[in-house]
Structure formats: C-alpha cells, structure tokens
Write a protein that holds these residues in place. Sequence first.
Motif, PDB file in Angstrom:
ATOM      1  N   SER A 338       0.833  -1.210   0.000  1.00 33.32           N
ATOM      2  CA  SER A 338       0.000   0.000   0.000  1.00 33.32           C
ATOM      3  C   SER A 338       0.864   1.254   0.000  1.00 33.32           C
ATOM      4  O   SER A 338       0.541   2.248  -0.676  1.00 33.32           O
ATOM      5  CB  SER A 338      -0.926  -0.010   1.219  1.00 33.32           C
ATOM      6  N   ARG A 356      -6.383  -0.783  -3.588  1.00 32.35           N
ATOM      7  CA  ARG A 356      -6.299  -0.687  -2.129  1.00 32.35           C
ATOM      8  C   ARG A 356      -7.687  -0.724  -1.481  1.00 32.35           C
ATOM      9  O   ARG A 356      -8.663  -0.255  -2.042  1.00 32.35           O
ATOM     10  CB  ARG A 356      -5.584   0.607  -1.730  1.00 32.35           C
ATOM     11  N   ASN A 357      -7.723  -1.322  -0.311  1.00 29.68           N
ATOM     12  CA  ASN A 357      -8.926  -1.373   0.526  1.00 29.68           C
ATOM     13  C   ASN A 357     -10.148  -1.942  -0.200  1.00 29.68           C
ATOM     14  O   ASN A 357     -11.240  -1.341  -0.170  1.00 29.68           O
ATOM     15  CB  ASN A 357      -9.248   0.029   1.068  1.00 29.68           C
ATOM     16  N   VAL A 369      -5.230  -6.642  -1.249  1.00 31.57           N
ATOM     17  CA  VAL A 369      -5.026  -5.575  -2.227  1.00 31.57           C
ATOM     18  C   VAL A 369      -5.479  -6.143  -3.563  1.00 31.57           C
ATOM     19  O   VAL A 369      -5.042  -7.229  -3.964  1.00 31.57           O
ATOM     20  CB  VAL A 369      -3.562  -5.126  -2.326  1.00 31.57           C
TER      21      VAL A 369
END
Length: 406
Positions: A338, A356-357, A369
């Motif tokens: 990240s 991401r997230n 990810v």
Amino acid sequence: MTTSSSISTVKLLIDGQFVESTTEQWRDIVNPATQEVLARVPFATAAEIDRAVASAKEAFKSWRKTPIGARARIFLKYQQLIRENMKELAAILTAEQGKTLADAEGDVFRGLEVVEHAAGIGNLQLGELANNVASGVDTYTLLQPLGVCAGITPFNFPAMIPLWMFPMAIATGNTFVLKPSEQDPMVTMRLAELALEAGVPPGVLNVVHGGAEAVNAICDHPDIKAVSFVGSTKVGTHVYNRASQAGKRVQCMMGAKNHAIVLPDAHKEQTLNNLAGAAFGAAGQRCMALSVVVLVGEAQAWIPDLVAKARTLKVNAGVEAGTDVGPLVSCAALDRVSGLIERGVQEGAKLELDGRNPSVAGYEHGNFVGPTLFSGVTPEMSIYREEIFGPVLCIMAADTMDDAIA
C-alpha cells in the motif's frame, strides 16, 4: 504475541523426532484472510540448530553408503504419499499463506515433480569413462555426496521450494537441514512428516525454525557443506557472501523485476489474459510475477482494456470458490505494498486502477489488495525500481520494439 496454551506449536525435526523447542522466542502463524492465529512457531536456539546439524552429520556416515536403489524407493513412496495427501497439503498451505486452493495445489504439484525426478536418481548418478585419452591412460568421473546440506526457503511457495531442495540432496546421498519461512512453516512440516513415513531415516532430514539468527548459524556452521537459498535480493546477497566466505558451496535465487513487451500485432484477448495472470496471480507474490509491461505503438491504446480485464478478477479468501486474487501474506506486506502504491501516486504515475482497501465480505480484516495498474511510469520511480511483491502492474510506453528493449 499470542501466548495461549490452547494454540498448537510447530515442532522441530531433529534426528527423526518431532521435538518441542525450549526457546523463549515464538512467532504467531496467522491466517492472512482472517487474522486467526493458527499456531506458534519457535525460533530455535543455537544449541537446537547444532543438534540438528550434528544429527545430519552422524546420519551421513551411513546414508552415503545406502544403495542408490534403496534411496530411489523411498522417493517412489514419497511421491505416492504426496499425491494421496494433496488436498490436505493445499488446505494447510492456503490457511497459512493465503493463495487460492488451486494455486496451492499447483504449489505442491510443482514440488512433486521434483520428487518424481529424485526417484529416478539411478540414471542421474551415472559417471563418465573415457578410454585411452592418452597412451595407457583412462579418465573417469565419480559423483559423490558432499555431506550436510542446508536450505533456506521463502514464504511464497512453502511446499514447492523445500521440495526443490531436500529430495534431490537426499536422493544423491547427502543429509539435510531445512529452515522454512517462519511465516508459513506448517505445510513444510507436514511434508517432513510424509518424508519420514516414506522411509527417510532419522537424521537424514532435519527441520529448524527461526529468523536472521538461524540463517546466520546455517551460513557459519563448519559442518554444513552447501547452502541453497530462495528469497529476497537483500537476504540472498547476505547469505551468499556469508556462507561462501565460510567455505561453503552456495546457490541463491533472489528477487526480480520482470518485464513484458507487447507489440500491436499480438493477439489482443490472449495477451490481456496472460498479462492479468502473470501480474496478479498469487497476489503478485512470486519472483516471476510480471511487474512491468511496455506497450509498443498502437498497443498503447489497450490500457482501458487491460484495466477492464483486471476489474474482472475476484478478490477473496483463498478458500472461496472462484477466487483469483487472495490476500497478501501478512499485515506488514499489506502496509508495504500500500505504501509503494501511494509513493507511485506521489511520484507522478497515473493510477489507472486502485486496488487498495477492497471490500471482501466476510473477510474484513484480511490483508487484501486488488489488482492495481499504473501508467506513465518512468525508470526513476520507486514502483519501477523496487520489487513490489504485490498485485501491481506498471505500464510503460515505447514507439518501437528497439525503444522498448533499450
């Protein structure tokens, strides 16, 4: 650090016995999709590592004299046991490492192929003879075992890479001390159990656990004659230098930054599928993962298609059906990947797809990810220079193939 006595502990394998370590230093083995603590692994003491090496040294005296046919029969039995326990091995691997069950079975199978190769050791141990190379002179070669060998293996292929190492070493008459990754040693220990069941004698295969201190002990130990390593470039360079300076034979396979060049006449759909698999399979956690693709000429217009292909990949726990991209192995790996994505943004690359997230129902605490793509990447950027070891693909552009190669 979890200390509950209800959590199982990973054992050491010394002289044919699975023994509890006396160390005071332990590490949790964590399911990367759920953060569940699966077991605790010890960082073996110096005395325990010495015992493992001493056991291997003693076993070498008789093992080196064991007929080739007897050694081969052990590995014929071993490959059978691995096949019979393939599903169990894959399930253990997925639980502790995170990759999909299909990938986990592939991990085991690629190691199994080496075991099958080891079972044919009779043909591989043939020497050479040349008659009358000079007047009254014949020359011949003999292949003889070295003694105690050691292997240091990484987290990303915890079945395949140990099986690259100890079966061939043992089949050729050596004895072995293995140090698997402390992040996911459980499948490796199950493989060690099966090796004993197949008939590997006490002391011929030993397994210790640990971190940097265990690695240094293996590099320095005077009774270890050869070391094989797979892992990061930083650690591999250290192992190569330290072990070779101690007079050992050393082979180190380390990191990579793999590139692909796509020409405009390539079959588009096939190429997109191959790029997605190479870049995002195993969540990018393999040294042969595709890190950079250079699109040449009109192929530069394929970026939206590549983004669309990446969006079709399913991010989920490795045990779930249809999963394409599982979690990263640890919270530290998640933070690192990240962080590199953020650095790519800050250094001016265009984030075409941000993985991401991601939302993963039922696995909200997993180290996930999703597929991530950058365009406009230049050689000065961190995401180009560093091995990300995550599902991140950098896209570059070139006018011609010669420019792409340059």
